[in-house]
Design an enzyme around this catalytic site. Structure first.
Site, PDB file in Angstrom:
ATOM      1  N   ASP A 517     -42.236  20.826   3.403  1.00 43.71           N
ATOM      2  CA  ASP A 517     -41.511  20.163   2.311  1.00 43.71           C
ATOM      3  C   ASP A 517     -41.861  20.796   0.966  1.00 43.71           C
ATOM      4  O   ASP A 517     -42.834  21.556   0.840  1.00 43.71           O
ATOM      5  CB  ASP A 517     -41.906  18.673   2.321  1.00 43.71           C
ATOM      6  CG  ASP A 517     -40.850  17.766   1.719  1.00 43.71           C
ATOM      7  OD1 ASP A 517     -39.928  18.272   1.064  1.00 43.71           O
ATOM      8  OD2 ASP A 517     -40.966  16.530   1.882  1.00 43.71           O
ATOM      9  N   ASP A 579     -31.801  14.106   1.865  1.00 45.85           N
ATOM     10  CA  ASP A 579     -32.485  12.817   2.000  1.00 45.85           C
ATOM     11  C   ASP A 579     -31.471  11.685   2.102  1.00 45.85           C
ATOM     12  O   ASP A 579     -31.854  10.539   2.355  1.00 45.85           O
ATOM     13  CB  ASP A 579     -33.415  12.573   0.811  1.00 45.85           C
ATOM     14  CG  ASP A 579     -34.780  13.208   1.029  1.00 45.85           C
ATOM     15  OD1 ASP A 579     -35.055  13.671   2.148  1.00 45.85           O
ATOM     16  OD2 ASP A 579     -35.573  13.237   0.065  1.00 45.85           O
TER      17      ASP A 579
HETATM   18  C1  DGJ Z   1     -38.987  14.433   0.874  1.00 43.32           C
HETATM   19  C2  DGJ Z   1     -38.335  14.715   2.191  1.00 43.32           C
HETATM   20  O1  DGJ Z   1     -37.028  15.159   2.009  1.00 43.32           O
HETATM   21  C3  DGJ Z   1     -38.400  13.467   3.051  1.00 43.32           C
HETATM   22  O2  DGJ Z   1     -37.728  13.692   4.252  1.00 43.32           O
HETATM   23  C4  DGJ Z   1     -39.831  13.090   3.263  1.00 43.32           C
HETATM   24  O3  DGJ Z   1     -40.451  14.064   4.044  1.00 43.32           O
HETATM   25  C5  DGJ Z   1     -40.530  12.911   1.948  1.00 43.32           C
HETATM   26  N1  DGJ Z   1     -40.366  14.040   1.087  1.00 43.32           N
HETATM   27  C6  DGJ Z   1     -42.006  12.668   2.152  1.00 43.32           C
HETATM   28  O4  DGJ Z   1     -42.693  12.594   0.974  1.00 43.32           O
END
Ligand code: DGJ
Length: 757
Positions: A517, A579
């Site tokens: 991430d 997301d």
């Molecule tokens: C952002 C990501 O896009 C989410 O899927 C998740 O992993 C969060 N970060 C976790 O902090």
């Protein structure tokens, strides 16, 4: 306006331009695609794909490379362009189609390169010197950068060497043609052959001028949780552009655009696609100049480049890909998809079935411990899920990661949550048997984990020990975003730190998947050039880890789709698309994303309702059908939220059944969500033997018939059986008449399997 001497010079140049359009000994038929992929006749060049010609030549007086044609195949001599009027204000170089326009010398359009010489001049004069033709495209052709690759049967490379005698700067334009995909990729090397320092202030990877005609620009815009929305506009006189100055490709604009005729549709008309294989800040610009020619440029963002080259040093631009199709925007996308699956994504998983997964994030967020994680893993296995992923919140000792306020940088398991480290959980989870509907009891659950290696919270041991490792601009405040700062991956010690802790983590337990991430952009940087130095560092880390752990399935992520780009796809075969997990919004996001990127690369999950981002409630079946259009299908919820809905088992089975066709098939976007209440997509296996149709109703049209959906890409003469039942229709019928569906409720959806008889 010009004096007589200027007119003479211009007239002289024009004569040379006309002479340049010579016949080339090329034939599009009767020889293997690679044998005439590059034809060089003196200083005239033809790059030939199965359905594309790209022609240019050197103008021997001016030394410029002049574009002759980029489009459907042409052969032999080309008619010379009519001489432009000579008494205008713009000089000759501003009136012709140029391959590598530099600053100065009468072309007032945007240059592809801008160099500050040691004496301060920003004029360049690149002249053709020589060229080389090389079979194939080496995997490491661009040192330290992700790029396409192919052997001698797949690709041929032409390197054109240019030189500026006044500044002693060399520029090598490297073109590779992948004939089967009608793809031409280009990158540029600029080398300082002089004795003083020079600075590269701007460098486009691809630049090409189109003839005078009406053209449209299609691009992908968005923001967090609404990435890759398609937009289209007419290219008017002047400059239109977009880019990223965030230090990563970003949610805001994707490093992709297409140029089409105004009449081009999804399935008909000419489309030229451009995509940068790069994860950092970028710039995409089109300019319709005063003479009506349209220039397209894609490459570094000049606001984020000021690259100093000492004597003998070289800057290599990222590679840009261009594909041409006369089968509309859909045809363009399918060429990108096939090229990327076969000649960009180097993971062994690029074309192999992906495990269905359950990710803990939306189910439990930061609220878990070892035993509740194990319960989630158990429930995943019971549902028939193959891979369980523990997301954010598992690490941090002195500064435990209980929220987003602490812990990033301290990659040790949280001792309160995991008193004996991660191994007890991972061993127990990977011992669980996946509940397969076919009764197979051999399949064990696999385990994956989340990391965000490029970041640090000030509340961490790492930051206290190495405050100088973060991006910062001297005394300026270090702006926090999501309570975190960015480690400066331009520093070798930071790269090594990440390589070392990731190696240790992966060696410590049976971890077969990593979600990488990256949750903020870059604000204060030590210098504009740090952006590119950061990317080179990041790619070194990716290259080292992905080669060291080739059996790990790597997934990219940046607050959803903030880094959905071709650079990441070189190393990681899949990326978390957004997301926003709302089934309805996801249709728009995934359809937009698929303009450039193969569906195989998209992570797509079923989440709980009401959706956490939009508050919308859509049926489980609809959410699942949308998610299975992504190559990496999964669940992102607490299984308790399914409220015992048994249909989930069948939906997971269906996702696994469609997965091979989604991964390796051709995508036809039959109807777009922005145009209709009934968007539809068809995936057809490359041999046309199987297909899977997705049809959605996003909004009912009460008391009205639904439109028939005409399929595409099938074998016209063959017969196809629908869903293994009694209905059998020819490809011609399915494509020319189509199928009609009715839906009883809001958010209806249908998935239909087609099998050739
Ligand atoms: C952002 C990501 O896009 C989410 O899927 C998740 O992993 C969060 N970060 C976790 O902090």
């Amino acid at each position: 306006m010009f004096g007589p001497s200027a007119v003479q010079v211009v007239a002289g140049l024009l004569a040379v331009c006309s002479q340049g359009s010579v016949a080339l000994a090329q034939s599009q038929s009767g020889s293997s695609p690679s044998s005439n992929a590059v034809v060089a006749d003196g200083s005239s060049f033809a790059l030939n794909g199965d359905n594309v010609s790209y022609r240019f030549h050197a103008n021997v007086t001016a030394g410029d490379l002049i574009t002759d044609h980029y489009g459907a195949p042409v052969s032999g001599a080309l008619p010379s362009p009519v001489d432009p009027a000579v008494n205008g204000w713009v000089g000759l170089p501003g009136r012709v189609r140029r391959e590598f326009p530099a600053q100065g010398r009468g072309d007032f359009r945007i240059p592809a390169v801008r160099i500050r010489q040691s004496a301060g001049y920003t004029v360049s004069d690149f002249q053709y010197q020589s060229h080389d033709v090389i079979k194939g495209k080496n995997l490491n052709a661009l040192p330290g950068l992700p790029a396409t690759f192919g052997d001698a049967d797949d690709a041929t490379t032409l390197v054109v060497h240019l030189y500026d005698n006044y500044s002693s700067v060399a520029a090598d334009l490297s073109y590779s043609v992948f004939p089967k995909y009608d793809a031409i990729v280009r990158s540029v090397n600029v080398t300082n052959k002089g004795e003083g320092n020079i600075t590269i202030d701007d460098l486009a990877s691809f630049s090409v001028d189109f003839n005078y005609e009406d053209l449209d620009l299609i691009s992908l815009r968005g923001d967090w949780a609404r990435e890759t929305n398609r937009q289209r506009s007419r290219i008017n006189y002047g400059v239109q552009g977009f880019g990223s100055n965030t230090g990563y490709s970003s949610h805001l604009h994707n490093p992709f655009f297409a140029i089409t005729h105004p009449s081009t549709t999804e399935s008909q008309g000419e489309a030229w696609g451009f995509n940068l294989i790069y994860t950092g800040s970028f710039s995409a610009e089109v300019e319709k100049g005063s003479q009506g020619l349209t220039r397209a440029l894609l490459g570094f963002n000049p606001d984020k480049l000021s690259w100093s080259l000492g004597p003998g040093e070289t800057l290599t631009s990222p590679e840009a890909v261009s594909v041409y199709s006369k089968d509309g925007i859909g045809g363009m996308s399918r060429k990108f998809h096939r090229l990327y699956r076969n000649h960009l994504m180097k993971s062994k998983f690029a074309t192999s079935n992906r495990p269905s997964l359950l990710n803990s994030w939306e189910g439990v967020y930061f609220d878990f411990n070892q035993s509740s994680m194990y319960t989630l893993a158990e429930q995943s296995a019971a549902l028939g899920i193959s891979l369980f992923v523990m997301d954010d919140g598992w690490f941090g000792d002195e500064y435990p990661r209980l929220s987003d306020n602490a812990g990033l940088g301290d990659w040790v398991p949280n001792p309160d949550r995991f008193p004996n480290g991660l191994n007890p959980l991972i061993e127990a989870a990977t011992n669980l048997t996946v509940n397969e509907t076919d009764g197979n009891t051999d399949k064990k659950l696999r385990f994956g984990i989340w990391v965000e290696p490029e970041m640090v919270n000030p509340n961490s041991t790492l930051y206290h020990e190495h405050p100088d490792w973060v991006l910062h601009a001297g005394p300026y405040p270090r702006t926090l975003r999501r309570n975190q700062l960015v480690l400066n991956l331009a520093l070798t010690e930071v790269q090594d730190f990440i390589i070392d802790f990731m190696t240790e983590l992966l060696n410590s337990a049976d971890i077969s998947y990593i979600k990488w991430d990256n949750n903020r952009g870059q604000h204060e940087t030590p210098s504009p050039s740090n952006d590119h130095a950061y990317m080179l560092g990041l790619y070194r880390v990716y290259e080292t880890l992905s080669s060291r752990f080739p059996d790990v399935l790597w997934e990219g992520c940046a607050s959803g789709g903030g880094r959905f780009d071709a650079g990441i796809l070189h190393y990681f075969p899949q990326i978390w698309t957004s997301d926003n997990t709302d089934g309805l919004d996801r249709i728009t996001i995934q359809f937009g994303n698929s303009l450039a990127y193969p569906p195989s690369a998209m992570g797509a999950h079923i989440s709980a309702v009401p959706n956490h981002q939009t508050g919308r409630t859509v049926p489980l079946e609809f959410r699942a059908h949308v998610a299975m259009m992504g190559g990496s299908f999964g669940l992102e919820l607490d299984p308790a939220d399914l409220q015992g809905d048994e249909t989930i088992h069948g939906l997971i089975d269906l996702a696994e059944r469609v997965n091979p066709i989604v991964l390796n098939g051709d995508l036809y976007r039959l109807r777009l969500p922005e145009d209709t209440r009934w968007p539809a997509a068809l995936f057809v296996s490359e041999d046309k033997g199987q297909a899977v149709l997705f049809v959605f109703q996003t909004q009912p049209y009460v008391n009205h018939l639904t439109p028939w959906v005409q399929l595409q890409g099938l074998d016209e003469g063959a017969s196809y059986r629908l869903d293994g039942g009694e209905e059998v229709y020819t490809g011609a019928t399915l494509m020319n008449l189509g199928l009609q569906f009715s839906f009883e409720t809001d958010y209806g959806s249908r998935v239909v399997f087609l099998e050739r008889e």
